[in-house]
Scaffold this active site. Sequence first.
Site, short mmCIF file in Angstrom:
data_model
loop_
_atom_site.label_atom_id
_atom_site.label_comp_id
_atom_site.label_asym_id
_atom_site.label_seq_id
_atom_site.Cartn_x
_atom_site.Cartn_y
_atom_site.Cartn_z
CE LYS A 58 42.05 34.26 40.69
NZ LYS A 58 41.72 35.04 39.48
CB SER A 133 37.84 34.82 39.35
OG SER A 133 39.07 35.14 38.72
CB SER A 157 39.59 38.00 37.40
OG SER A 157 38.43 37.28 37.11
#
EC number: 6.3.5.7
Length: 452
Positions: A58, A133, A157
């Site tokens: 990420k 996210s 997330s």
Amino acid sequence: INVSDLVDVSYKRIADVDSKVKAFLTLDEERARDLAKKLDEVDASEKGVLFGMPNGIKDNIVTKGLRTTCSSKILENFDPIYDATVVTKLRGAETVTIGKINMDEFAMGSSNENSAFQVTTNPWNTDYVPGGSSGGSAAAVAAGEVPFALGSDTGGSIRQPAAYCGVVGLKPTYGRVSRYGLVAFASSLDQIGPITRTVEDNAYLLEAIAGHCPADSTSADLPVPPYRESLTGEIKGLRIGVPSEYIGDGVSEEMRKAVFDALNVLEKEGAVWEEVSLPYSKYALAAYYVIASSEASANLARFDGVRYGYRTDNADNLLDMYKNTRAEGFGDEVKRRIMLGTFALSSGYYDAYYKKAQQVRTLIKKDFDDVFTNYDVIIGPTTPTPAFKIGAKTDDPLTMYANDILTIPVNLAGVPALSLPCGFKDGLPLGLQIIGKHFDEATIYRVADVYE
Ligand code: GLN
């Protein structure tokens, strides 16, 4: 099959599908292929379980010499000068990082629509969001671009996108995994965690990234158990609490049914379940948005055009430089959180909002402690519904926030929780959430493995 072949499979798959999935922001192909060649020389007797496995990271986890943007214009050209602890550990496990993955800007969002660069889609149906996210990480794994990815979870997330994309995602106990090198959103809530296709992979990956880190004062100085060994297949007598708040109004019928079906499976294996209550969870969303935004407003003060990334051209004095850099560099959602947080922390309002939210947080933690005195795990849905359509919630931040109602209490309490697939509705995956006691990821894995 050697490591070079594995890495090749990943890049080929990305070339084939990523124009649709849009999970990757930056590829590190040259370095990945060089590393693969080196790993191909390693003696078979020295190979660990994750040896040679391609992975994606990420884009809020810093990687030395590899652009790290947090999907924000303000960090569009930011090249970190060090690796996050988890990245160092992944390298130590001789895995190969393929590239960096899209997310909601600074991890604020539930759909990936807040990225400044691209909207990742749900691989099961590209009209739908992958969640957020860490939606890019979940989508990359679901689409077969990489066998595993790292995400971060502040209010859901990792778990919410894992649920939407039909993969396995774990938010570890706060303090289990080092946050050194994770770009801070809300420091008292943020945790990095593994997103994988199976529970077993997840257990191996957590073992590789967990552990005490001298560079993160909130990381716990506790031994990391061999999680793989907790997958015994044995849950006789295990006690499961099912919060009435997690199966009541607002949770869709198909979600409820999927949870009861899963409980039936576990019951057949010898577990017992009872309805319990987490009465303060109804205040969790409100407390979270005050606490997370307050911490974000302080953490994001460092992006001022001086030290990192983007700087405006449009200023002839220092103050305008700060203002215009931030006005041009941050997206709408990030600005909304900074304003909300700055307001909640301002003198005169601090006691009414921030302090009150912290008191509520203590009560929420106590809810979990109370249930865990009698139960080994808590089980419910990860989200109230399956994934929604791209664009469906962009005009209404409050409906978007409500999406995290079942994941946020876990972050406020600091306990670990995992989402794993538990069915489909109209071709979209549903996620089952298994919540454990502090630092008891092992029991979560044991239950998840029996169900899977
Ligand atoms: N969707 C939540 C938010 O927008 C959670 C985000 C996260 O866990 N990083 O804050």
